[in-house]
Design a protein around this motif. Structure first.
Motif, mmCIF file in Angstrom:
data_model
loop_
_atom_site.group_PDB
_atom_site.id
_atom_site.type_symbol
_atom_site.label_atom_id
_atom_site.label_comp_id
_atom_site.label_asym_id
_atom_site.label_seq_id
_atom_site.Cartn_x
_atom_site.Cartn_y
_atom_site.Cartn_z
ATOM 1 N N ALA A 57 28.200 6.658 86.917
ATOM 2 C CA ALA A 57 29.576 6.222 87.156
ATOM 3 C C ALA A 57 29.730 4.697 87.093
ATOM 4 C CB ALA A 57 30.066 6.756 88.493
ATOM 5 N N ASP A 58 28.918 4.059 86.286
ATOM 6 C CA ASP A 58 29.034 2.607 86.072
ATOM 7 C C ASP A 58 28.801 1.778 87.321
ATOM 8 O OD1 ASP A 58 29.610 3.156 83.409
ATOM 9 O OD2 ASP A 58 31.760 3.204 83.782
ATOM 10 N N ASP A 80 32.628 4.621 93.779
ATOM 11 C CA ASP A 80 32.469 4.104 92.424
ATOM 12 C C ASP A 80 33.853 4.074 91.777
ATOM 13 O OD1 ASP A 80 33.016 6.534 90.748
ATOM 14 O OD2 ASP A 80 31.193 7.289 91.679
ATOM 15 N N ARG A 81 33.923 3.581 90.565
ATOM 16 C CA ARG A 81 35.226 3.413 89.906
ATOM 17 C C ARG A 81 35.436 4.397 88.756
ATOM 18 N NH1 ARG A 81 33.618 -1.605 91.672
ATOM 19 N NH2 ARG A 81 35.111 -2.577 93.081
ATOM 20 N N ARG A 82 34.864 5.591 88.868
ATOM 21 C CA ARG A 82 35.047 6.624 87.846
ATOM 22 C C ARG A 82 35.594 7.891 88.491
ATOM 23 N NH1 ARG A 82 31.066 6.738 83.377
ATOM 24 N NH2 ARG A 82 32.492 8.303 82.601
ATOM 25 N N ARG A 84 37.470 10.264 87.534
ATOM 26 C CA ARG A 84 37.528 11.512 86.747
ATOM 27 C C ARG A 84 36.177 12.197 86.640
ATOM 28 N NH1 ARG A 84 41.630 8.886 82.898
ATOM 29 N NH2 ARG A 84 43.553 9.792 83.686
ATOM 30 N N LEU A 85 35.109 11.435 86.811
ATOM 31 C CA LEU A 85 33.769 11.993 86.740
ATOM 32 C C LEU A 85 33.388 12.508 88.117
ATOM 33 C CD1 LEU A 85 31.247 12.454 85.014
ATOM 34 C CD2 LEU A 85 30.448 10.212 85.765
#
Length: 131
Positions: A57-58, A80-82, A84-85
């Motif tokens: 997730a970066d 985290d900043r994802r 949708r995942l």
């Protein structure tokens, strides 16, 4: 420092691998009054959640830990900043693979875990029983 009834936050530097040794030491400081088993379980679970966020997730935006008032659990939250995942348990098909055990460990160690999403972020959280 003892058991913290307030949320303690560890912020991660961007663009580098998470410093897992520092994270574990940070957890030990904040959870010094819970049993060694709880601390070890919290370290393992947190390492898995942080590693998953880093790899899938970066990176990790923030880690929070607390012992909620009136409850016998340690709560860990990893942002985290994802959004949708969303994590899901992976069924291992290759027992020799070094990957795919993280969420199975989280599920085994925690009394409960889940995912919350918001505008531009996701929080994966888990609760570990205090022993």
């Amino acid at each position: 420092m003892g058991i913290t009834r307030t949320r303690q936050t560890y912020e991660f530097p961007t663009g580098i691998a998470p410093p897992l040794g520092e994270v574990r030491a940070w957890l030990r400081e904040r959870l010094s009054e819970v049993g060694r088993t709880t601390i070890a379980d919290t370290e393992l679970l947190t390492t898995e959640l942080v590693t998953n966020a880093h790899e899938h997730a970066d990176g990790v935006a923030e880690l929070r830990v607390s012992v909620p008032s009136g409850r016998d659990v340690v709560r860990v939250e990893v942002d985290d900043r994802r959004p949708r995942l969303r994590p899901h348990r992976v069924i291992k098909t290759d027992p020799t693979s070094p990957h795919g055990r993280g969420l199975a460990l989280v599920e085994a160690i925690s009394t409960e875990w889940g995912v919350d999403t918001g505008a531009g972020f996701k929080t994966v959280w888990a609760e570990i029983p205090v022993s």
